[in-house]
Design an enzyme around this catalytic site. Structure first.
Site, PDB file in Angstrom:
ATOM      1  N   SER A 127     -25.008  78.755  -6.461  1.00 41.11           N
ATOM      2  CA  SER A 127     -24.888  79.986  -6.542  1.00 41.11           C
ATOM      3  C   SER A 127     -24.053  80.299  -7.797  1.00 41.11           C
ATOM      4  O   SER A 127     -23.157  79.529  -7.930  1.00 41.11           O
ATOM      5  CB  SER A 127     -24.138  80.648  -5.322  1.00 41.11           C
ATOM      6  OG  SER A 127     -23.535  81.739  -5.391  1.00 41.11           O
ATOM      7  N   LYS A 128     -24.370  81.570  -8.343  1.00 41.86           N
ATOM      8  CA  LYS A 128     -23.685  82.098  -9.619  1.00 41.86           C
ATOM      9  C   LYS A 128     -22.443  82.136  -9.158  1.00 41.86           C
ATOM     10  O   LYS A 128     -21.623  82.233 -10.089  1.00 41.86           O
ATOM     11  CB  LYS A 128     -24.502  83.123 -10.130  1.00 41.86           C
ATOM     12  CG  LYS A 128     -25.852  82.933 -10.901  1.00 41.86           C
ATOM     13  CD  LYS A 128     -26.418  84.001 -11.622  1.00 41.86           C
ATOM     14  CE  LYS A 128     -26.861  84.957 -10.602  1.00 41.86           C
ATOM     15  NZ  LYS A 128     -27.626  86.004 -11.171  1.00 41.86           N
ATOM     16  N   ARG A 129     -22.440  83.183  -7.955  1.00 39.65           N
ATOM     17  CA  ARG A 129     -20.987  83.412  -7.607  1.00 39.65           C
ATOM     18  C   ARG A 129     -19.885  82.509  -7.647  1.00 39.65           C
ATOM     19  O   ARG A 129     -18.851  82.646  -7.668  1.00 39.65           O
ATOM     20  CB  ARG A 129     -21.147  84.187  -6.163  1.00 39.65           C
ATOM     21  CG  ARG A 129     -19.961  84.844  -5.686  1.00 39.65           C
ATOM     22  CD  ARG A 129     -20.187  85.516  -4.140  1.00 39.65           C
ATOM     23  NE  ARG A 129     -21.096  86.419  -4.398  1.00 39.65           N
ATOM     24  CZ  ARG A 129     -22.313  86.503  -3.757  1.00 39.65           C
ATOM     25  NH1 ARG A 129     -22.576  85.720  -2.538  1.00 39.65           N
ATOM     26  NH2 ARG A 129     -23.139  87.660  -3.829  1.00 39.65           N
TER      27      ARG A 129
END
Length: 168
Positions: A127-129
């Site tokens: 995930s980029k998050r």
């Protein structure tokens, strides 16, 4: 029903008019009922779903008025002229619904390719998050070949995470 009244769902923009009453739909023999929608996925092969039996009336507009993911992404793909969709295989089951909606809008469905879901070492979805895809951080700890190898491994293209050139 909302406040004692039958809510109306009118999807004129995609050629569907349906009151929300499943029994009424069955009795009318509505031509909008589709029994099966299928996708020939480039990696996963054939996948089909009986939309009426398996997912019934799926949400296209939420009660707060916001269009739901299935309709939003289908409309966007259709009007943007998307011809190929490459995404993680956890979204394969969405494809028959999206194909149904895209075709109801009068467009041709794109070609689909559902690749293995990329996960990090602890097993969670990449995930980029969570900073898993921050190239600045990854460049500090990996060579370009190591990054290619890691991504190839996560995608199931090679059996172990080892350095490979982008060309390979």
């Amino acid at each position: 029903k909302q406040g004692g009244k039958q809510r109306k769902y009118a999807f004129e923009s995609i050629g569907i008019q349906y009151s929300g009453n499943r029994q009424q739909k069955k009795e009318s023999g509505s031509s909008d009922v589709i029994k099966r929608s299928a996708v020939e996925d480039l990696l996963q092969g054939a996948y089909s779903e009986n939309l009426e039996r398996d997912c019934s009336d799926f949400v296209v507009r939420r009660s707060d008025g916001v269009f739901a993911y299935q309709l939003a992404v289908s409309y966007d793909d259709a009007v943007m002229g998307v011809t190929r969709v490459v995404r993680a295989n956890d979204l394969l089951e969405s494809s028959p619904k999206q194909i149904f909606l895209i075709e109801k809008m009068g467009y041709s469905a794109p070609t689909y390719c559902h690749a293995p879901l990329l996960v990090v070492d602890d097993g969670r979805k990449m995930s980029k998050r969570n900073g898993d895809l921050c190239m600045e951080q990854l460049r500090k700890t990996h060579t370009p070949e190591q990054l290619c190898g890691k991504l190839a491994f996560l995608a199931g293209l090679i059996s172990k995470p080892e350095a490979v050139s982008p060309k390979d």
